[in-house]
Design a protein around this motif. Structure first.
Motif, PDB file in Angstrom:
ATOM      1  N   MET A   1       0.846  -1.204   0.000  1.00  9.93           N
ATOM      2  CA  MET A   1       0.000   0.000   0.000  1.00  9.93           C
ATOM      3  C   MET A   1       0.877   1.248   0.000  1.00  9.93           C
ATOM      4  SD  MET A   1      -2.973   1.065   2.705  1.00  9.93           S
ATOM      5  CE  MET A   1      -3.888   2.572   2.506  1.00  9.93           C
ATOM      6  N   PHE A   2       0.551   2.187  -0.871  1.00 11.87           N
ATOM      7  CA  PHE A   2       1.344   3.411  -1.007  1.00 11.87           C
ATOM      8  C   PHE A   2       1.195   4.287   0.222  1.00 11.87           C
ATOM      9  CE2 PHE A   2       1.466   7.918  -2.319  1.00 11.87           C
ATOM     10  CZ  PHE A   2       2.796   7.985  -2.724  1.00 11.87           C
ATOM     11  N   ASN A   3       2.337   4.617   0.816  1.00 12.81           N
ATOM     12  CA  ASN A   3       2.366   5.506   1.975  1.00 12.81           C
ATOM     13  C   ASN A   3       3.320   6.653   1.654  1.00 12.81           C
ATOM     14  OD1 ASN A   3       3.014   6.786   4.446  1.00 12.81           O
ATOM     15  ND2 ASN A   3       2.436   4.953   5.593  1.00 12.81           N
ATOM     16  N   GLU A   7       7.557   6.856   1.647  1.00  9.96           N
ATOM     17  CA  GLU A   7       8.281   7.058   0.396  1.00  9.96           C
ATOM     18  C   GLU A   7       9.163   8.299   0.459  1.00  9.96           C
ATOM     19  OE1 GLU A   7       7.871   4.801  -2.622  1.00  9.96           O
ATOM     20  OE2 GLU A   7       7.584   3.824  -0.679  1.00  9.96           O
ATOM     21  N   VAL A   8       8.654   9.353   1.050  1.00  8.69           N
ATOM     22  CA  VAL A   8       9.442  10.586   1.186  1.00  8.69           C
ATOM     23  C   VAL A   8      10.703  10.321   1.999  1.00  8.69           C
ATOM     24  CG1 VAL A   8       9.509  12.845   2.303  1.00  8.69           C
ATOM     25  CG2 VAL A   8       7.561  12.227   0.882  1.00  8.69           C
ATOM     26  N   GLU A   9      10.539   9.655   3.124  1.00  7.79           N
ATOM     27  CA  GLU A   9      11.694   9.366   3.984  1.00  7.79           C
ATOM     28  C   GLU A   9      12.696   8.472   3.264  1.00  7.79           C
ATOM     29  OE1 GLU A   9      12.747   7.622   8.451  1.00  7.79           O
ATOM     30  OE2 GLU A   9      10.693   7.525   7.677  1.00  7.79           O
ATOM     31  N   PHE A  31      15.336  12.640  -5.301  1.00  7.10           N
ATOM     32  CA  PHE A  31      14.704  13.827  -4.735  1.00  7.10           C
ATOM     33  C   PHE A  31      13.465  14.247  -5.530  1.00  7.10           C
ATOM     34  CE2 PHE A  31      19.024  15.047  -2.830  1.00  7.10           C
ATOM     35  CZ  PHE A  31      18.673  14.546  -1.580  1.00  7.10           C
ATOM     36  N   LYS A  32      13.479  13.986  -6.840  1.00  3.85           N
ATOM     37  CA  LYS A  32      12.286  14.261  -7.655  1.00  3.85           C
ATOM     38  C   LYS A  32      11.096  13.450  -7.139  1.00  3.85           C
ATOM     39  CE  LYS A  32      13.906  15.421 -12.335  1.00  3.85           C
ATOM     40  NZ  LYS A  32      13.989  14.880 -13.724  1.00  3.85           N
ATOM     41  N   TYR A  33      11.348  12.171  -6.895  1.00 11.93           N
ATOM     42  CA  TYR A  33      10.263  11.292  -6.446  1.00 11.93           C
ATOM     43  C   TYR A  33       9.819  11.665  -5.035  1.00 11.93           C
ATOM     44  CZ  TYR A  33       7.519   7.111  -5.533  1.00 11.93           C
ATOM     45  OH  TYR A  33       6.487   6.243  -5.217  1.00 11.93           O
ATOM     46  N   ALA A  34      10.776  11.994  -4.170  1.00 10.89           N
ATOM     47  CA  ALA A  34      10.435  12.387  -2.802  1.00 10.89           C
ATOM     48  C   ALA A  34       9.572  13.651  -2.816  1.00 10.89           C
ATOM     49  CB  ALA A  34      11.706  12.619  -1.986  1.00 10.89           C
ATOM     50  N   LEU A  41       1.069  14.462   0.992  1.00  9.55           N
ATOM     51  CA  LEU A  41       0.901  14.564   2.437  1.00  9.55           C
ATOM     52  C   LEU A  41      -0.124  15.639   2.767  1.00  9.55           C
ATOM     53  CD1 LEU A  41       4.657  14.368   3.487  1.00  9.55           C
ATOM     54  CD2 LEU A  41       2.963  12.538   3.628  1.00  9.55           C
ATOM     55  N   VAL A  42      -0.949  15.376   3.752  1.00 15.44           N
ATOM     56  CA  VAL A  42      -2.003  16.314   4.136  1.00 15.44           C
ATOM     57  C   VAL A  42      -1.491  17.274   5.212  1.00 15.44           C
ATOM     58  CG1 VAL A  42      -4.333  16.540   5.092  1.00 15.44           C
ATOM     59  CG2 VAL A  42      -3.765  14.603   3.601  1.00 15.44           C
ATOM     60  N   ASP A  43      -1.656  18.559   4.939  1.00 19.32           N
ATOM     61  CA  ASP A  43      -1.302  19.589   5.931  1.00 19.32           C
ATOM     62  C   ASP A  43       0.138  19.452   6.422  1.00 19.32           C
ATOM     63  OD1 ASP A  43      -3.874  20.675   5.818  1.00 19.32           O
ATOM     64  OD2 ASP A  43      -4.606  19.281   7.349  1.00 19.32           O
ATOM     65  N   ASP A  44       1.057  19.192   5.487  1.00 21.04           N
ATOM     66  CA  ASP A  44       2.461  19.080   5.883  1.00 21.04           C
ATOM     67  C   ASP A  44       3.326  19.887   4.908  1.00 21.04           C
ATOM     68  OD1 ASP A  44       4.866  18.462   6.960  1.00 21.04           O
ATOM     69  OD2 ASP A  44       4.710  16.291   6.742  1.00 21.04           O
ATOM     70  N   GLY A  45       3.120  21.183   4.958  1.00 20.67           N
ATOM     71  CA  GLY A  45       3.884  22.063   4.073  1.00 20.67           C
ATOM     72  C   GLY A  45       5.371  22.040   4.363  1.00 20.67           C
ATOM     73  N   TYR A  46       5.718  21.807   5.634  1.00 19.67           N
ATOM     74  CA  TYR A  46       7.140  21.804   6.001  1.00 19.67           C
ATOM     75  C   TYR A  46       7.896  20.715   5.236  1.00 19.67           C
ATOM     76  CZ  TYR A  46      11.421  21.248   8.693  1.00 19.67           C
ATOM     77  OH  TYR A  46      12.741  21.153   9.053  1.00 19.67           O
TER      78      TYR A  46
END
Length: 227
Positions: A1-3, A7-9, A31-34, A41-46
């Motif tokens: 399942m895609f998380n 994936e970012v980490e 870095f492109k994929y990250a 991500l929801v509400d995670d602008g940082y």
């Protein structure tokens, strides 16, 4: 399942490892994929801004200043807030990008912001030096009146870092600017400092060519002494 968070980490770490192993092209793809995943991500602008910084910095390192600037602008925090220790690295990379594009005015503006941010950190003196060096070189290129003061700050910074050869180079540029601006007495005093500082440098250090001449021929004395 895609998380997306996983994936970012994962791909951010892979990109960092690729950079450490001197594989910037592979880092770019990671870095492109990250960055792509961070948008999910929801509400995670940082996190999205952090990923944008990584990606933009690699574009600039690879010489693509235009794309790098475009992505780095997405890493700017809202309302000029400060994220992490400072935004120094962000503005420094924006400066690099604009310099790559030949836009000296914007490069200077961002390097000045980077310098302010690094000073906030209080202990990142090495990056203060690198930023001052960038500013000094651009001021020389554009014949800006602030070159003299910038190289004075740079010489002081390299003294803090205990890098006498770098300090000597900065002090030499300051001397040249004083001479260029007709400050002959100040230039002679600075040249005396160069002589004293040269004694602390390794014999193999190439201190560069001096373009200052005064009644006592201090630069000629220094040249003869070192060469």
């Amino acid at each position: 399942m895609f998380n997306p968070a996983v994936e970012v980490e994962k791909f951010s770490k892979l990109g960092t490892q690729d950079l450490q192993n001197n594989h910037p092209e592979r880092a770019l793809e990671s870095f492109k994929y990250a960055f792509k995943c961070s948008k999910e991500l929801v509400d995670d602008g940082y996190t999205e801004r952090a990923c944008a910084f990584n990606l933009g910095a690699v574009y600039i390192a690879l010489g693509n200043g235009k794309k790098g600037i475009e992505i780095l602008n997405k890493a700017l925090p809202p309302n000029n807030t400060r994220e992490g220790r400072s935004n120094g690295d962000l503005f420094f990379n924006l400066g690099l990008g604009h310099e790559t594009m030949g836009n000296s005015e914007e490069a200077v503006r961002n390097y000045k912001k980077a310098l302010e941010e690094y000073k906030v950190e209080r202990d990142n003196v090495q990056m203060e030096a690198e930023t001052l060096e960038k500013l000094g070189q651009l001021y020389l290129k554009t014949k800006n009146k602030f070159a003299m003061d910038t190289f004075d700050q740079l010489a002081q910074t390299y003294e803090i870092l205990n890098k006498p050869s770098k300090q000597l180079w900065a002090l030499t540029e300051k001397t040249n600017q004083q001479f260029t601006n007709g400050l002959l007495e100040e230039a002679e005093n600075s040249a005396e400092e160069c002589l004293k500082l040269a004694e602390k440098c390794e014999p193999s250090v190439n201190i560069g060519r001096f373009y200052f001449f005064a009644e006592k021929s201090l630069i000629n004395i220094l040249h003869d002494k070192l060469f």
